[in-house]
Design an enzyme around this catalytic site. Structure first.
Site, short mmCIF file in Angstrom:
data_model
loop_
_atom_site.label_atom_id
_atom_site.label_comp_id
_atom_site.label_asym_id
_atom_site.label_seq_id
_atom_site.Cartn_x
_atom_site.Cartn_y
_atom_site.Cartn_z
N ARG A 67 -12.38 -35.76 5.90
CA ARG A 67 -11.04 -35.20 6.09
C ARG A 67 -10.54 -34.56 4.81
O ARG A 67 -9.91 -33.50 4.83
CB ARG A 67 -10.09 -36.31 6.55
CG ARG A 67 -10.46 -36.86 7.92
CD ARG A 67 -9.61 -38.05 8.27
NE ARG A 67 -9.94 -38.60 9.58
CZ ARG A 67 -10.74 -39.63 9.78
NH1 ARG A 67 -11.33 -40.21 8.77
NH2 ARG A 67 -10.97 -40.09 11.01
N ASP A 75 -6.39 -45.22 13.76
CA ASP A 75 -7.44 -46.15 13.27
C ASP A 75 -7.09 -47.59 13.69
O ASP A 75 -7.98 -48.36 14.04
CB ASP A 75 -7.54 -46.08 11.75
CG ASP A 75 -7.62 -44.65 11.25
OD1 ASP A 75 -8.66 -44.25 10.74
OD2 ASP A 75 -6.61 -43.94 11.42
N ARG A 100 -8.02 -47.96 17.22
CA ARG A 100 -9.49 -48.11 17.34
C ARG A 100 -9.89 -49.54 16.98
O ARG A 100 -10.75 -50.16 17.62
CB ARG A 100 -10.20 -47.12 16.41
CG ARG A 100 -10.13 -45.69 16.90
CD ARG A 100 -10.72 -44.71 15.91
NE ARG A 100 -10.75 -43.36 16.48
CZ ARG A 100 -10.66 -42.25 15.78
NH1 ARG A 100 -10.53 -42.29 14.47
NH2 ARG A 100 -10.71 -41.07 16.37
N HIS A 146 -6.02 -42.47 5.85
CA HIS A 146 -6.64 -42.15 7.14
C HIS A 146 -7.93 -41.41 6.76
O HIS A 146 -7.98 -40.19 6.68
CB HIS A 146 -5.72 -41.26 7.98
CG HIS A 146 -6.39 -40.70 9.21
ND1 HIS A 146 -6.97 -41.49 10.18
CD2 HIS A 146 -6.59 -39.42 9.62
CE1 HIS A 146 -7.49 -40.72 11.12
NE2 HIS A 146 -7.28 -39.45 10.80
P1 NAD Z 1 -7.85 -26.66 16.65
O1 NAD Z 1 -8.73 -25.77 15.86
O2 NAD Z 1 -8.17 -26.91 18.08
O3 NAD Z 1 -6.33 -26.13 16.59
C1 NAD Z 1 -5.71 -25.77 15.41
C2 NAD Z 1 -4.60 -24.77 15.77
O4 NAD Z 1 -3.84 -24.49 14.59
C3 NAD Z 1 -5.13 -23.43 16.29
O5 NAD Z 1 -4.56 -23.15 17.56
C4 NAD Z 1 -4.67 -22.43 15.24
O6 NAD Z 1 -4.34 -21.16 15.76
C5 NAD Z 1 -3.43 -23.14 14.70
N1 NAD Z 1 -2.99 -22.65 13.38
C6 NAD Z 1 -3.74 -22.34 12.29
N2 NAD Z 1 -2.94 -21.89 11.30
C7 NAD Z 1 -1.67 -21.93 11.75
C8 NAD Z 1 -0.41 -21.63 11.20
N3 NAD Z 1 -0.30 -21.16 9.95
N4 NAD Z 1 0.69 -21.78 11.96
C9 NAD Z 1 0.60 -22.24 13.23
N5 NAD Z 1 -0.57 -22.55 13.82
C10 NAD Z 1 -1.69 -22.39 13.09
O7 NAD Z 1 -7.79 -28.05 15.84
P2 NAD Z 1 -7.39 -29.49 16.44
O8 NAD Z 1 -8.60 -30.15 16.98
O9 NAD Z 1 -6.19 -29.31 17.29
O10 NAD Z 1 -7.01 -30.26 15.08
C11 NAD Z 1 -5.83 -29.92 14.39
C12 NAD Z 1 -5.70 -30.78 13.14
O11 NAD Z 1 -5.48 -32.14 13.51
C13 NAD Z 1 -6.96 -30.78 12.23
O12 NAD Z 1 -6.57 -30.73 10.88
C14 NAD Z 1 -7.60 -32.12 12.55
O13 NAD Z 1 -8.41 -32.59 11.50
C15 NAD Z 1 -6.35 -32.96 12.73
N6 NAD Z 1 -6.54 -34.25 13.40
C16 NAD Z 1 -5.83 -35.28 12.90
C17 NAD Z 1 -5.98 -36.54 13.46
C18 NAD Z 1 -5.20 -37.68 12.87
O14 NAD Z 1 -5.40 -38.85 13.24
N7 NAD Z 1 -4.28 -37.42 11.96
C19 NAD Z 1 -6.83 -36.75 14.56
C20 NAD Z 1 -7.53 -35.65 15.07
C21 NAD Z 1 -7.38 -34.39 14.47
#
Ligand code: NAD
Length: 314
Positions: free
Chosen positions: A90, A150, A153, A177
């Site tokens: 991450r 987490d 999980r 995380h």
């Molecule tokens: P994804 O690629 O499916 O979606 C990301 C979206 O962000 C896209 O639609 C893109 O167009 C948009 N985006 C990019 N730049 C942007 C901006 N400047 N303004 C607005 N929108 C913008 O990715 P995802 O699978 O949805 O994951 C998103 C994030 O969540 C990732 O960083 C991932 O690592 C994180 N995530 C966090 C957790 C957690 O527990 N915190 C769990 C899963 C995923």
């Protein structure tokens, strides 16, 4: 009597943002959802698709939004940004997602936003801290989803191992995380019985080995899911609904969100997850639990990892 508005703005219409919205729609919790993404046509498509289910769920308004929607929002959830590739940690996402989060903060600064903000984009702890630094809001109002997923999980895997309903397992993952997260075994209970006592009485496994395996599996689960199917979104979607409930219903629920520490646990100027009381003002209180020696050392190490990584972006 007027119905209390519960407006949620979701920034990021990718897998995590839309899965969260789908779960939120089913929960009946929100009265309005606005979706924002740099990809406008994606937003239009997602809103159309989600709207076609409205006849089957409690009434709600869902629409393509703009940053002006944040002005009267109760909750803003940021899921925009790059996700992990197979094998990528991450923290390795930091460079790309720092720029994205800074651009979102720039937009938010121009709104008179009073909402609670939940950061989800990874690395979530670093980006929560960056957002607090950029927006200069109270640390109570900006939280990261942290280790809520987490901890879920952890509860699930313990419940499977012990053959007990996951809702009757109380267990927390603390710290980052990410790879340096800390399982708080000293705070883990089943039926009010500390887990070590529970395992000694149950006596069906070599619990010391099993505890290690469970903690390893929790830490590595995102890597496995990403290897199998590219990304994780259902677990985080439901975790975000749980955080949203705590805020929008002012529940004072205890959740391991990522929060900025100012002396708690002897740690300063670092965002990481510890149990917090969450309600309508965000973090109502940080719980200072008496951790054992190993857990305290683990938390300190996790904080050092994050402090070092944050220096590279600030
Ligand atoms: P994804 O690629 O499916 O979606 C990301 C979206 O962000 C896209 O639609 C893109 O167009 C948009 N985006 C990019 N730049 C942007 C901006 N400047 N303004 C607005 N929108 C913008 O990715 P995802 O699978 O949805 O994951 C998103 C994030 O969540 C990732 O960083 C991932 O690592 C994180 N995530 C966090 C957790 C957690 O527990 N915190 C769990 C899963 C995923």
């Amino acid at each position: 009597m007027k119905v209390k508005q519960r407006k949620v703005v979701v920034i990021g219409a990718g897998a995590v943002g839309t899965t969260y919205i789908y779960a939120l729609l089913n929960s009946g919790l929100a009265t309005e959802i606005a979706l924002i993404d740099i990809d406008r046509s994606r937003v239009e498509g997602e809103v159309m698709d989600l709207s076609h289910g409205l006849p089957f769920i409690p009434p709600i308004k869902i629409h393509a939004g703009s940053y002006s929607d944040c002005a009267d929002a109760n909750l803003v959830v940021i899921t925009a940004g790059g996700k992990q590739a197979p094998g990528q940690s991450r923290i390795e996402l930091v460079k790309k997602n720092t720029q994205i989060v800074k651009s979102i903060c720039y937009e938010l600064k121009n709104q008179n936003c009073k909402a609670i903000l939940v950061m989800v984009t990874n690395p979530v702890d670093l980006l929560t801290q960056l957002t607090i630094q950029e927006l200069k809001w109270s640390r109570k109002r900006i939280i990261g989803s942290g280790t809520v997923l987490d901890s879920a999980r952890f509860k699930y895997m313990l419940s499977q191992h012990c053959n007990v309903d996951a809702r009757n397992v109380h267990a927390y993952i603390l710290g980052e995380h990410g790879d340096s997260e800390v399982p708080a075994w000293s705070m883990t209970h089943i039926a009010g019985v500390p887990i070590r006592d529970y395992c000694q009485k149950c006596n069906i496994c070599d619990y010391k080995i099993c505890h290690k395996n469970i903690a390893d599996n929790v830490r590595e689960s995102a890597y496995h899911i990403i290897d199998y199917k590219g990304s994780t979104y259902y677990g985080i979607g439901l975790s975000l609904v749980r955080i949203s409930e705590a805020i929008l219903r002012n529940e004072n629920s205890i959740l391991t969100v990522s929060t900025l520490l100012k002396g708690e646990y002897g740690l300063n100027d670092v965002c990481l997850s510890i149990p917090c009381i969450i309600g309508e003002n965000g973090v109502q209180k940080i719980i200072e639990a008496p951790l054992d020696q190993n857990e305290t050392a683990g938390l300190k190490e996790s904080a050092q990892t994050l402090i070092k990584a944050f220096q590279s972006i600030s």
